[in-house]
Design a protein around this motif. Structure first.
Motif, PDB file in Angstrom:
ATOM      1  N   GLN A 129       0.844  -1.193   0.000  1.00  0.00           N
ATOM      2  CA  GLN A 129       0.000   0.000   0.000  1.00  0.00           C
ATOM      3  C   GLN A 129       0.879   1.242   0.000  1.00  0.00           C
ATOM      4  N   TYR A 130       0.426   2.268  -0.734  1.00  0.00           N
ATOM      5  CA  TYR A 130       1.225   3.489  -0.768  1.00  0.00           C
ATOM      6  C   TYR A 130       0.387   4.713  -1.050  1.00  0.00           C
ATOM      7  N   LYS A 131       0.840   5.804  -0.447  1.00  0.00           N
ATOM      8  CA  LYS A 131       0.255   7.122  -0.626  1.00  0.00           C
ATOM      9  C   LYS A 131       1.132   7.873  -1.625  1.00  0.00           C
ATOM     10  N   CYS A 132       0.505   8.670  -2.512  1.00  0.00           N
ATOM     11  CA  CYS A 132       1.243   9.408  -3.539  1.00  0.00           C
ATOM     12  C   CYS A 132       0.989  10.906  -3.426  1.00  0.00           C
ATOM     13  N   THR A 133       2.016  11.693  -3.760  1.00  0.00           N
ATOM     14  CA  THR A 133       1.891  13.149  -3.712  1.00  0.00           C
ATOM     15  C   THR A 133       1.356  13.743  -5.001  1.00  0.00           C
ATOM     16  N   ASP A 134       1.217  12.942  -6.049  1.00  0.00           N
ATOM     17  CA  ASP A 134       0.586  13.397  -7.293  1.00  0.00           C
ATOM     18  C   ASP A 134      -0.178  12.226  -7.878  1.00  0.00           C
ATOM     19  N   TYR A 135      -1.081  12.536  -8.784  1.00  0.00           N
ATOM     20  CA  TYR A 135      -1.930  11.512  -9.377  1.00  0.00           C
ATOM     21  C   TYR A 135      -1.150  10.667 -10.380  1.00  0.00           C
ATOM     22  N   TYR A 136      -1.569   9.430 -10.519  1.00  0.00           N
ATOM     23  CA  TYR A 136      -0.985   8.540 -11.513  1.00  0.00           C
ATOM     24  C   TYR A 136      -1.287   9.077 -12.906  1.00  0.00           C
ATOM     25  N   ALA A 137      -0.268   9.193 -13.722  1.00  0.00           N
ATOM     26  CA  ALA A 137      -0.390   9.686 -15.098  1.00  0.00           C
ATOM     27  C   ALA A 137       0.257   8.640 -16.003  1.00  0.00           C
ATOM     28  N   PRO A 138      -0.540   7.687 -16.514  1.00  0.00           N
ATOM     29  CA  PRO A 138       0.035   6.563 -17.266  1.00  0.00           C
ATOM     30  C   PRO A 138       0.943   6.970 -18.421  1.00  0.00           C
ATOM     31  N   GLY A 139       0.628   8.048 -19.113  1.00  0.00           N
ATOM     32  CA  GLY A 139       1.458   8.480 -20.236  1.00  0.00           C
ATOM     33  C   GLY A 139       2.776   9.091 -19.813  1.00  0.00           C
ATOM     34  N   ASP A 140       2.931   9.371 -18.547  1.00  0.00           N
ATOM     35  CA  ASP A 140       4.128  10.023 -18.024  1.00  0.00           C
ATOM     36  C   ASP A 140       5.062   9.041 -17.312  1.00  0.00           C
TER      37      ASP A 140
END
Length: 182
Positions: A129-140
């Motif tokens: 499990q993990y918290k992220c500081t920005d949204y997942y952007a598959p193209g990036d």
């Protein structure tokens, strides 16, 4: 919570205080004021949860235009978790740190923006499990080759067998060809 700066000081290993008895246990897993004091002022915008079997390696991933910081932990099983410094201006550029995270040790790892991240499952199964500081952007998203000779990561491979990879991770870039942060 104990905070330990690792060989790459921006990567922080967090060990919670666990209160347990015959009924089970309780622990605090996040307190913003302490996190800010020891790791920096970041806001988390997305939580993720994955399940993987023994021998699976996920990573090494990072987002280039929308870099993510990740606060990671294992709630079932055990993984070897790795952070690679992708910041050219850093004195630890191109270096990596790795730690065992498990449901037993209940430790968490702070991987700041500017790092590639990945993990390898050493137990029968693992929930991560993990918290992220920005949204997942598959193209990036960029994937580094897990066995890049420049990085020379010492993965604790089960029975010395190659890990199971996604097709994206099988086509990971070499460290020298990967875009880096300033």
């Amino acid at each position: 919570m104990q905070y330990e700066k690792l060989a790459i000081p921006d990567v922080v290993l967090m060990t919670p205080q666990v209160f347990g008895d015959e009924r089970g246990f309780f622990m605090e897993t996040f307190r913003h004021s302490e996190f800010e004091e020891h790791c920096g002022d970041y806001a988390f915008v997305q939580d993720n949860h994955s399940k993987s079997a023994r021998g699976i390696l996920r990573g090494l991933h990072y987002q280039y235009q929308q870099p993510q910081g990740k606060l990671v932990r294992v709630t079932r099983g055990e993984v070897f978790d790795v952070a690679v410094d992708m910041r050219k201006s850093s004195p630890t550029f191109g270096q990596w740190v790795g730690v065992m995270l498990s449901e037993q040790n209940k430790q968490m790892l702070w991987v700041p923006p500017g790092f590639a991240h990945g993990f390898y499952v050493t137990s029968e199964e693992a929930e991560f499990q993990y918290k992220c500081t920005d949204y997942y952007a598959p193209g990036d998203e960029i994937a580094l080759r897990w066995n890049d000779p420049t990085l020379n990561i010492q993965w604790p491979l089960v029975s010395n067998q190659p890990p199971q990879l996604s097709s994206k991770d099988q086509q990971g870039l070499s460290f020298i060809d990967a875009p880096c942060f300033r």
